[in-house]
Every structure is written in C-alpha cells, then in structure tokens.
Design an enzyme around this catalytic site. Sequence first.
Site, PDB file in Angstrom:
ATOM      1  N   LEU A  48      -9.250  -3.423   8.285  1.00 33.79           N
ATOM      2  CA  LEU A  48      -7.908  -3.170   8.818  1.00 33.79           C
ATOM      3  C   LEU A  48      -7.531  -1.693   8.832  1.00 33.79           C
ATOM      4  O   LEU A  48      -7.860  -0.949   7.925  1.00 33.79           O
ATOM      5  CB  LEU A  48      -6.899  -3.962   7.982  1.00 33.79           C
ATOM      6  CG  LEU A  48      -5.430  -3.875   8.397  1.00 33.79           C
ATOM      7  CD1 LEU A  48      -4.764  -5.248   8.306  1.00 33.79           C
ATOM      8  CD2 LEU A  48      -4.661  -2.883   7.525  1.00 33.79           C
ATOM      9  N   LEU A  49      -6.867  -1.331   9.897  1.00 35.60           N
ATOM     10  CA  LEU A  49      -6.260   0.010  10.023  1.00 35.60           C
ATOM     11  C   LEU A  49      -4.755  -0.207  10.080  1.00 35.60           C
ATOM     12  O   LEU A  49      -4.295  -1.141  10.741  1.00 35.60           O
ATOM     13  CB  LEU A  49      -6.783   0.647  11.305  1.00 35.60           C
ATOM     14  CG  LEU A  49      -6.089   1.851  11.951  1.00 35.60           C
ATOM     15  CD1 LEU A  49      -7.075   2.569  12.880  1.00 35.60           C
ATOM     16  CD2 LEU A  49      -4.830   1.512  12.724  1.00 35.60           C
ATOM     17  N   ASP A  51      -1.041   2.518   9.139  1.00 34.36           N
ATOM     18  CA  ASP A  51      -0.330   3.755   9.494  1.00 34.36           C
ATOM     19  C   ASP A  51      -1.217   4.986   9.715  1.00 34.36           C
ATOM     20  O   ASP A  51      -2.123   5.250   8.923  1.00 34.36           O
ATOM     21  CB  ASP A  51       0.648   4.160   8.383  1.00 34.36           C
ATOM     22  CG  ASP A  51       1.471   3.026   7.852  1.00 34.36           C
ATOM     23  OD1 ASP A  51       1.370   1.910   8.360  1.00 34.36           O
ATOM     24  OD2 ASP A  51       2.221   3.272   6.897  1.00 34.36           O
ATOM     25  N   TYR A 110      -1.408   5.066  -0.512  1.00 37.32           N
ATOM     26  CA  TYR A 110      -0.487   4.700   0.568  1.00 37.32           C
ATOM     27  C   TYR A 110      -0.138   5.911   1.438  1.00 37.32           C
ATOM     28  O   TYR A 110      -0.575   7.024   1.182  1.00 37.32           O
ATOM     29  CB  TYR A 110       0.757   4.033  -0.023  1.00 37.32           C
ATOM     30  CG  TYR A 110       0.583   2.537  -0.243  1.00 37.32           C
ATOM     31  CD1 TYR A 110      -0.676   1.944  -0.177  1.00 37.32           C
ATOM     32  CD2 TYR A 110       1.667   1.714  -0.508  1.00 37.32           C
ATOM     33  CE1 TYR A 110      -0.826   0.574  -0.365  1.00 37.32           C
ATOM     34  CE2 TYR A 110       1.523   0.343  -0.696  1.00 37.32           C
ATOM     35  CZ  TYR A 110       0.272  -0.224  -0.620  1.00 37.32           C
ATOM     36  OH  TYR A 110       0.129  -1.573  -0.803  1.00 37.32           O
ATOM     37  N   ASP A 172       5.756   7.000   1.229  1.00 36.89           N
ATOM     38  CA  ASP A 172       5.495   7.643   2.523  1.00 36.89           C
ATOM     39  C   ASP A 172       6.123   9.039   2.634  1.00 36.89           C
ATOM     40  O   ASP A 172       6.932   9.305   3.532  1.00 36.89           O
ATOM     41  CB  ASP A 172       5.975   6.752   3.698  1.00 36.89           C
ATOM     42  CG  ASP A 172       5.517   5.313   3.566  1.00 36.89           C
ATOM     43  OD1 ASP A 172       4.498   5.098   2.892  1.00 36.89           O
ATOM     44  OD2 ASP A 172       6.177   4.417   4.115  1.00 36.89           O
ATOM     45  N   GLU A 226      10.701   2.605   5.727  1.00 40.10           N
ATOM     46  CA  GLU A 226       9.328   3.092   5.588  1.00 40.10           C
ATOM     47  C   GLU A 226       9.096   4.249   6.556  1.00 40.10           C
ATOM     48  O   GLU A 226       9.732   4.339   7.608  1.00 40.10           O
ATOM     49  CB  GLU A 226       8.329   1.964   5.886  1.00 40.10           C
ATOM     50  CG  GLU A 226       8.405   0.818   4.891  1.00 40.10           C
ATOM     51  CD  GLU A 226       7.266  -0.192   5.057  1.00 40.10           C
ATOM     52  OE1 GLU A 226       6.681  -0.573   4.043  1.00 40.10           O
ATOM     53  OE2 GLU A 226       6.986  -0.618   6.198  1.00 40.10           O
TER      54      GLU A 226
HETATM   55  C1  FRU Z   1       3.932   0.838   6.502  1.00 41.67           C
HETATM   56  C2  FRU Z   1       3.450   0.773   5.054  1.00 41.67           C
HETATM   57  C3  FRU Z   1       3.878   1.991   4.289  1.00 41.67           C
HETATM   58  C4  FRU Z   1       2.849   2.051   3.185  1.00 41.67           C
HETATM   59  C5  FRU Z   1       1.596   1.609   3.908  1.00 41.67           C
HETATM   60  C6  FRU Z   1       0.618   0.852   3.050  1.00 41.67           C
HETATM   61  O1  FRU Z   1       3.148   0.103   7.363  1.00 41.67           O
HETATM   62  O2  FRU Z   1       3.906  -0.412   4.441  1.00 41.67           O
HETATM   63  O3  FRU Z   1       5.210   1.948   3.817  1.00 41.67           O
HETATM   64  O4  FRU Z   1       2.723   3.322   2.645  1.00 41.67           O
HETATM   65  O5  FRU Z   1       2.030   0.785   4.974  1.00 41.67           O
HETATM   66  O6  FRU Z   1      -0.559   0.619   3.742  1.00 41.67           O
END
Ligand code: FRU
Length: 498
Positions: A48-49, A51, A110, A172, A226
């Site tokens: 999976l890919l 952000d 993350y 984030d 986010e």
């Molecule tokens: C958004 C998110 C971010 C988090 C990341 C984890 O899609 O939930 O808030 O850092 O994905 O993969």
Amino acid sequence: MELIKNWTDELRYQPYYQWDKQYKQLLTETVNHSKWRQHYHIQPESGLLNDPNGFSYFNGQWHLFYQAYPMGPVHGVKSWYHVTSNNLIDWHSEGLALLPDMAYDSHGVYSGSGIVVDGELVLAYTGNVRDQNWQRKSYQMLAKMNPQGEITKADKPFIPAPPKGYTHEFRDPQVFKYQNQYWLLIGAQTDQSEGKVLAYSGDSLENLIFQGELHFTNESMGFMVECPNLVFIEETPVLLFCPQGLDKEVLDYQTIYPNTYIVAKEFDTEKLALTQPTSLKNLDEGFDVYATQAFNAPDGRALAVSWIGMPEIAYPSDQEGWAHCLSIVKELKLKNGHLYQTPVKEQAELRQEHTMLAGELTPQPTTLLAKTNNCYELILDFPADSQGKLHLFADQSLNHSMVIDFDTKNGMIKVDRTNAGSPFAEEYGTTRSVSVEKNQPLTLQLLVDQSVCELFINGGQQVVTARVFPGEGEESVLIEGAGSYTGDFWRLRKMKND
Ligand code: FRU
C-alpha cells in the site's frame, strides 16, 4: 501459498524483516501480473501507498517520499519510500528511506514534510507508537539527509508530546520558513475531540515554541484534521488540509473524508490567523483525492501531489496485492481568488503520437478513439451550449464505461463511474457533479493511465480524480450529444524509472 486475506494487527505490525522471502516473492509476482499497473503514475512496488511526504527540491533534484506498507494492500506499519526526479515526471526509486526501527516510531513513520536547512534535507515526521494497551502516542521527529543521500534520524523527538489540552491524534508536521522564522503546522485534536491545526515557530527547527491554534475558520472542523499544508501563491496564503468528520452543512462532500482548502489574505503571525479566509472548498471534486501535499518550490511554483486513494476503503487492486497511487504533479495558481490546479508543464514531455480531433456530436454514441491502451492525454473543447456524454474506459457495446456528462448550457458536469470496470466504494456514491459557468465554452483535459483518470476542467478551475478498474478491452473513448468538438489526443510514454 496464497496472499493473506485476514489481516490481524499482529501481522500488520510484524517487522518487515520477519516476513518470509517466499511470501514476498509471491506478492511481487502477483503485483507484477496485475492488469491495473500504471505507466506514468507513482505506485507502490507492492502493498500500500498513501500520503505523499517530504516533497522538496534538494541538491539539484526533486525529492518525494510516500507512506508505504510494502507487505500488503492494508494500513500496516508504515515507512517513507523515497523517489527522486530531474523533471517531475520520471521518478527513480530510491527504496525505503525511513523505517519504523526505533522506540519513537515503532508503529509507523507517519506523514510529514521536508525543508532544506544548511545544505541538508531535513525531514519532519510523526513517530506513531502504540503502548501495551494499544493507546496511541505521537512523537514529532526529525531526520537529516546529506547530499550523498544518507539519512540519519535524530534519536529523540523535537516535539515530545502534544500540548496540554490535545490528544495524541497529533500528526503530519509541515515545516516551512516564513519571515526568517521556522514554522511548523500540525494536525491535532482537542481533548473535546475537535479537529485543529496547531502552530509552532522558532529560530531553528530544534527550538520550536508552541504558539497556539491557527485560526482560519469559525466552523467546526470535525474530530480531527490531517495533513495541513500552508503554501503561498504569489504571497497569498492557501491552506490545504483534511478534516475528518466534517459536518456536511459546512461543506458538501461525498468521500469518506474530504481534502479541503481555504484561500486567505494574509498569514498574520501575531494573531496566528489566516485573515479573511474564504469558505471551505473541496480541492478535488472527484472520488479519490486525499492528503495532498504542496510546497513552494525554489523556482517560484507552488507544486502539489495528492494521494489518489481513500482511507478505510477497499479497492479492487487489493486482490492483486497493491493499493493506490500518487497523482501527477500539479501546479497551483490563483486567478481572481480562485484556486486553479494544472498538470505541471513538464507533463507534456510524456506526449508521443498525436491525433487532431474535430467533429459533430451525434445522438448515437460513436467511437472517438478505439485502442487507446488507457495511457493517454485527451483535450476536448466544446463551444457554449453543448451537451453530451463522453465515455472512457469503454467497451464497444457501452456495457462498461465511465461517463462524463456535460451540459454547458446549464453549467453542469457529472462524472459517473456506476458502470465503470469493477465496482468499489459504492457506499460513497458513484457519481460526482461539478458546476461550471453557464453558457460558456468548456475544455476537458484528461490524463488517463490504466486505472486512474485525472480530469482538469477549464484550465484547472476544477479537478475530478477517479480510480477506475477496467476489465479486459475496456479502453475505448466514445462520444454522443449535440454540438461540435475539437481536440487533441496523445499517446503517452511510460515513466522512465532507471
Ligand atoms: C492520512 C494519514 C496521516 C498519517 C498517515 C499514516 O492519510 O492518516 O494523518 O500520518 O496517513 O499513514
């Protein structure tokens, strides 16, 4: 051996090195045989890919990272995967760059951002940790990449905990420089479960001081925000972010969570406010855009990349061992206060064989393009007062296609994927409607790549992004309606990734 279907927490968080070689081989082979693999989009090698992270220009190259879980199409323990480019269209794989290998990021490296400081690329990310009771802890971490590409993680967080009054749904970080100060914006949640963007600033990234909540709306932003990103388009601040649990009275949206933005007059650092903000808007009117990351490039452009995928939703390619892709790189511009998004100019370098198009629309669907191989760019211009339907990913009998229904008289465009390829995410609606100015000519620019379509309307005034998972032979373009059209079609070459 078979691909895993029942993913337990234990499996998702199992360190990568504990996965058996044979399983990885099976996964890679399955992915490589997938009929939906793309030609010019960034996609995961396996698994999976999500952000985009750390989008930056450093040491004469574009750098982009993304959230990756390589062992399957699920949200397992995340790393940052690294790709580099000289032209924003051909991306070279550099492999996994930040791994979840320390106590402060044991359950996932993350999302976060990148900034060049003193000849190094500084990466700011969230270390996600689960304690014995599976309670989340969030640490904000730094890593530095030198010009040789070697990355060193700091051994301690630079922001060790959320401020008082906020939960560990705190992640984030976006770092940027503004008026000689370093700034950091981060997605947060109050103890009362309200989504916020918090701001820090200071003389260096290592010494940031908590300033408070960033003010940009009087509305409630749901339970969590986010991926906040502040970019400046010719000095005008634009905040992109993803509110979760947003009331549909505040903004009409159909996706599980929207990717939104506001345009403001100024970033008032004293008041910690984006002044005179517009109302909240959808960044993309389509089905699958989330977690867009934008940055101010040294060449003066504001560039953005989106995750084309949605949290918490199953996609047909899951069956083939992979999920999601990134968007092409988009340039952000403002015209009369409205945000425009267009493919970067470099995107045109993918164009190969060209066909000019012109004709009259007919009540019966006719084939505009037969064997497209679903790897093309199509620009169509319609005069004011046209009405019709464009079918993409179509079979000849039109049992399957994604339909773009346009009516310039009434200023309506509807994108309908009800009968497009393999169905998915139907509970979030299979159509999206966009309004455009009435009685005006219409331009549709379509970038199609195997299992994705990015539609730019009227020079990027609106964007509609959609994943589509076509069946065998569903690659034609048909058109019907009343009026005339002109246009251009190009076959596109594959991304060079060596
Ligand atoms: C958004 C998110 C971010 C988090 C990341 C984890 O899609 O939930 O808030 O850092 O994905 O993969």
